[in-house]
Design a protein around this motif. Structure first.
Motif, mmCIF file in Angstrom:
data_model
loop_
_atom_site.group_PDB
_atom_site.id
_atom_site.type_symbol
_atom_site.label_atom_id
_atom_site.label_comp_id
_atom_site.label_asym_id
_atom_site.label_seq_id
_atom_site.Cartn_x
_atom_site.Cartn_y
_atom_site.Cartn_z
ATOM 1 N N THR A 398 -1.202 8.121 10.609
ATOM 2 C CA THR A 398 -1.262 9.107 9.524
ATOM 3 C C THR A 398 -1.778 8.522 8.218
ATOM 4 O O THR A 398 -2.231 9.257 7.347
ATOM 5 C CB THR A 398 0.134 9.715 9.278
ATOM 6 O OG1 THR A 398 1.060 8.654 8.988
ATOM 7 C CG2 THR A 398 0.616 10.468 10.511
ATOM 8 N N ASP A 399 -1.696 7.199 8.070
ATOM 9 C CA ASP A 399 -2.092 6.567 6.811
ATOM 10 C C ASP A 399 -3.026 5.393 7.089
ATOM 11 O O ASP A 399 -2.846 4.641 8.057
ATOM 12 C CB ASP A 399 -0.859 6.071 6.048
ATOM 13 C CG ASP A 399 0.077 7.208 5.683
ATOM 14 O OD1 ASP A 399 -0.301 8.021 4.830
ATOM 15 O OD2 ASP A 399 1.173 7.276 6.262
ATOM 16 N N LYS A 401 -5.116 2.117 5.014
ATOM 17 C CA LYS A 401 -5.284 1.308 3.803
ATOM 18 C C LYS A 401 -6.281 0.194 4.105
ATOM 19 O O LYS A 401 -6.102 -0.570 5.063
ATOM 20 C CB LYS A 401 -3.950 0.694 3.361
ATOM 21 C CG LYS A 401 -2.893 1.709 2.961
ATOM 22 C CD LYS A 401 -1.580 1.012 2.618
ATOM 23 C CE LYS A 401 -0.488 2.021 2.284
ATOM 24 N NZ LYS A 401 0.817 1.353 2.011
ATOM 25 N N THR A 413 -8.379 5.250 1.443
ATOM 26 C CA THR A 413 -7.312 5.708 2.327
ATOM 27 C C THR A 413 -7.829 6.543 3.495
ATOM 28 O O THR A 413 -7.075 7.290 4.099
ATOM 29 C CB THR A 413 -6.281 6.524 1.529
ATOM 30 O OG1 THR A 413 -6.948 7.622 0.894
ATOM 31 C CG2 THR A 413 -5.600 5.658 0.480
ATOM 32 N N ASN A 436 2.252 4.947 10.347
ATOM 33 C CA ASN A 436 2.848 6.281 10.387
ATOM 34 C C ASN A 436 4.300 6.161 9.947
ATOM 35 O O ASN A 436 4.766 5.068 9.581
ATOM 36 C CB ASN A 436 2.713 6.917 11.778
ATOM 37 C CG ASN A 436 3.370 6.086 12.862
ATOM 38 O OD1 ASN A 436 4.225 5.237 12.591
ATOM 39 N ND2 ASN A 436 2.986 6.322 14.108
#
Length: 739
Positions: A398-399, A401, A413, A436
């Motif tokens: 979900t993320d 970086k 992102t 996540n």
């Protein structure tokens, strides 16, 4: 059935065999599975020592250090083990998916746990092949281990056992053929004594065939059926018509062929043998029997295969639904909402119509909590001003970086990182962290190097300098003079000269080599570049070029410039060399025994007609697949394309020798060592020569234009047209032109 006496004798023989094997193994290499990289048998670094095991290996261990591992043999991979394979053990799943496994000795699958925990599984599917001497599955009299299962899933799978099978676990021949030469032994006598209960040792023949060529009678098979050790799954007395086990003792005298036949059973579809399926997107699908209409279905789903096979799992009741364009007789069980993450599930469907007929057992594994990276970013070397795109793909993430040199890049992102225009400030090592809610620390992608196309080093050797000259944005690399023939390697004094001027001008370095010993033993002085890791960009591309003049060491290999780790037969890195015939060689080293050598054809010891002496410009290029060698700006040889990427290593770059320890030293002169982080074009390499040699020409004519260059002067002009026109109307046809 084996008697107790026979079991004891077998035990003594086996122990003796293992002791003898241990003695024989002392002088041989044993291989152990580590699973350090991935689940594939063919991945070399999944083994210790690096494998996979060769055909002459002695013992191969799939051991208890890898509890819960998955090992996959897929096509065109073939696993060969010379003697004994110990495993899969202690909860390992061995999936032979269209590949093959051949073992000269035993294949064992013991497990020392109870209650189904840490069970071992062998799955064969999609044309898998197994060829072994003996097959021991859950050997109860030796190992207390009924919790082991072997599954043969489709008609094209075959298992050939040249001696005997000892079964103390579960063997499900859903389809395919097992052919056993000497005997098939049900090792279930300790089942009740050990307190494991009934039904744990069982042979189920569903649509497949078991052939035992000796040491088995019809009565043995009938005894197994009566006790409950053998049945066609779904077979029950009074069940659907035709549900039966067939025993043939006439086709093979002294042996038996066992098959099962019964009415059509439900055929499992998706998910079947699926790995890493999303746990909230699982929908069970199957085809109903073709020869009758079930009144209902029983559906079994559980992480414990034995419970599913025995039909003892709680029946799951879900609404049956028919999807879109599928056949109305194609039922689907809706989404299963509460499955565990990272869990292997087994499922089975029973069609009910008076009696029950069961499908085979399907299996799938749900995705773990943590994200799984499915696409790694790729390293790149691009021209100044060109855009750069780095991309990562991950499931269950979900993320995102992005980091450059381990520094978080603010605002980056997305799964894609874009650099609008490449500049020196963008160079570095990039990676992406995907995460996540359940894995807040995330999973890091590979670190990849991004570089601007440029010259990264230049040693001119002017003013007795050992430093790479800084030009514009280029890096400076300090050189260290190294002479292994001295006690400390550094007390010798390097020699610089300008007595025989090089085309590069200024001074050059004199390398004396070691003419007193043979090439295999000698060492000599060299210049070693500092910070070798910064020069490890070469898998992405490389150009190395320098002026060289040979003064001695005829008939031997010598190093000019190299960054090589000389691991024979698997060297790493690259080397610009002079071979025993004084021909330039550029060797792009690979991780296999093949050396992607690209040889020149010019004698670099001969007098150069352009410079008037025997200075020559030698250049090697590598574009990540193809390597080329140039002499005096002229392309000499191009290698075939390679799919193996050169591997990096920590040894220093060496000038004047083949390796950093001074091996194969040069007896000659070197000037202007240049290194670029990409493969220069033919034009650029030619310019390296013509920019320093006044009046010199280098032909870079492409092969597509040579047909028009009638006078071979590397030009297509009026002179070529005149040559062509001089015979414009000539005709040599007989009899049209010549009667």
């Amino acid at each position: 059935m084996k008697t107790k006496f026979c079991k004891a004798i077998c035990f003594i023989v086996l122990v003796t065999t293992f002791l003898l094997a241990g003695i024989a193994s002392a002088a041989a290499v044993n291989y152990a599975w580590t699973g350090d990289i991935d689940e594939y048998w063919k991945t070399a670094n999944n083994w210790s020592p690096v494998g996979p095991p060769p055909a002459d290996s002695i013992d191969v261990f799939l051991n208890d250090q890898t509890n819960g591992s998955l090992i996959v043999i897929d096509p065109p991979t073939a696993g060969f083990v010379g003697d004994d394979l110990y495993g899969p053990e202690f909860g390992i799943t061995l999936d032979i998916i269209g590949g093959s496994l051949e073992v000269a000795g035993f294949v064992m699958a013991p497990v020392g746990t109870t209650g189904g925990a840490g069970r071992s599984i062998i799955n064969m599917s999609q044309g898998a092949q197994l060829n072994v001497q003996n097959l021991l599955l859950g050997d109860n009299w030796w190992f207390v281990a009924p919790y082991v299962t072997m599954n043969m899933y489709d008609a094209t799978t075959t298992a050939y056992v040249s001696d005997y099978v000892w079964l103390g676990g579960m063997l499900n021949i859903y389809d395919g053929t097992m052919d056993v030469t000497n005997g098939f032994n049900m090792a279930a006598s300790l089942e009740a004594i050990q307190g494991f209960g009934s039904g744990l040792t069982k042979l189920d023949i569903w649509d497949g065939t078991l052939i035992v060529r000796t040491n088995l009678t019809e009565q043995n098979v009938l005894d197994w059926i009566d006790i409950g050790y053998l049945k066609a799954y779904g077979y029950t007395p009074g069940g659907p018509e035709g549900s039966d086990i067939n025993i043939d003792t006439t086709t093979i005298p002294g042996g038996v062929i066992i098959t099962a036949s019964y009415g059509q059973k439900p055929a499992l579809h998706y998910p079947l043998n699926v790995e890493n399926i999303m746990w909230d997107q699982v929908r069970l699908e199957w085809d109903p029997p073709a020869d009758y209409t079930p009144t209902s279905y029983n559906i079994y789903l559980d992480p414990n295969e034995i419970q599913v096979a025995l039909g003892s799992a709680a029946t799951i009741t879900l609404e049956l639904e028919v999807t879109g364009d599928t056949d109305p007789n194609y039922p689907n069980v809706g989404y299963l909402p509460d499955l565990q993450h990272g869990t292997r599930y087994y499922w089975m469907v029973e069609a009910v119509n008076g009696g029950t007929v069961a499908s085979g057992i399907g299996t799938f594994t749900t995705m773990p909590d943590a994200p799984i990276i499915t696409l790694q970013p790729a390293p790149q070397t691009v021209a100044a001003g060109d855009p750069v795109t780095l991309e990562v793909a991950a499931t269950n993430a979900t993320d995102y970086k992005w980091y450059k040199d381990d520094v978080l890049q603010t605002g980056e992102t997305d799964p894609t990182l874009n650099i609008a225009a490449m500049a020196i400030g963008n160079e570095g090592y990039y990676h992406c962290n995907v995460s996540n809610a359940s894995t807040p620390a995330g999973i890091d992608s590979n670190k990849v190097r991004v570089m601007k196309q440029r010259r990264v080093a230049l040693w001119t050797f002017d003013g007795s300098s050992m430093d790479s000259v800084v030009v514009g944005e280029e890096d400076a690399y300090t050189g260290t003079y190294f002479d292994p023939n001295t006690n400390d390697g550094v007390t010798s004094v390097p020699v610089f000269s300008s007595a025989t001027p090089s085309p590069a001008g200024g001074e050059y370095m004199v390398f004396s080599g070691d003419t007193a010993t043979s090439q295999g033993n000698n060492t000599g002085e060299a210049v070693l570049a500092s910070d070798p890791d910064s020069l490890n960009f070469y898998p992405q591309g490389l150009t190395v070029s320098c002026w060289v003049q040979l003064t001695g060491r005829d008939g031997e290999w010598t190093g000019i410039v190299s960054k090589e780790q000389r691991n024979i037969p698997d060297p790493l890195g690259w080397a610009l060399l002079n071979d025993p015939t004084n021909t330039a060689v550029f060797a792009a080293r690979e991780t296999t025994s093949e050396w992607a050598d690209t040889f020149g054809t010019s004698d670099i010891s001969a007098v150069n007609p352009d410079t008037g002496d025997n200075w020559h410009l030698v250049t090697g290029t590598y574009d990540g697949s193809v390597s080329s060698i140039y002499v005096d700006g002229n392309l000499e040889t191009v290698s075939a394309a390679s799919t193996v990427v050169m591997q990096t290593h920590p040894d220093a770059l060496a000038i004047g020798a083949e390796t950093a320890d001074g091996f194969a030293p040069l007896d000659g002169l070197i000037d202007n060592v240049e290194i670029y982080n990409y493969a220069l074009s033919r034009y650029d390499v030619a310019k390296l020569y013509t920019d320093l040699v006044t009046g010199a020409d280098v032909c870079i004519q492409d092969a597509s234009t040579t047909d028009m260059d009638f006078n071979d002067d590397c030009q297509v002009n009026l002179e070529d047209f005149a040559d062509f026109a001089s015979s414009w109307l000539d005709c040599y046809l007989v009899p049209t032109c010549i009667p």
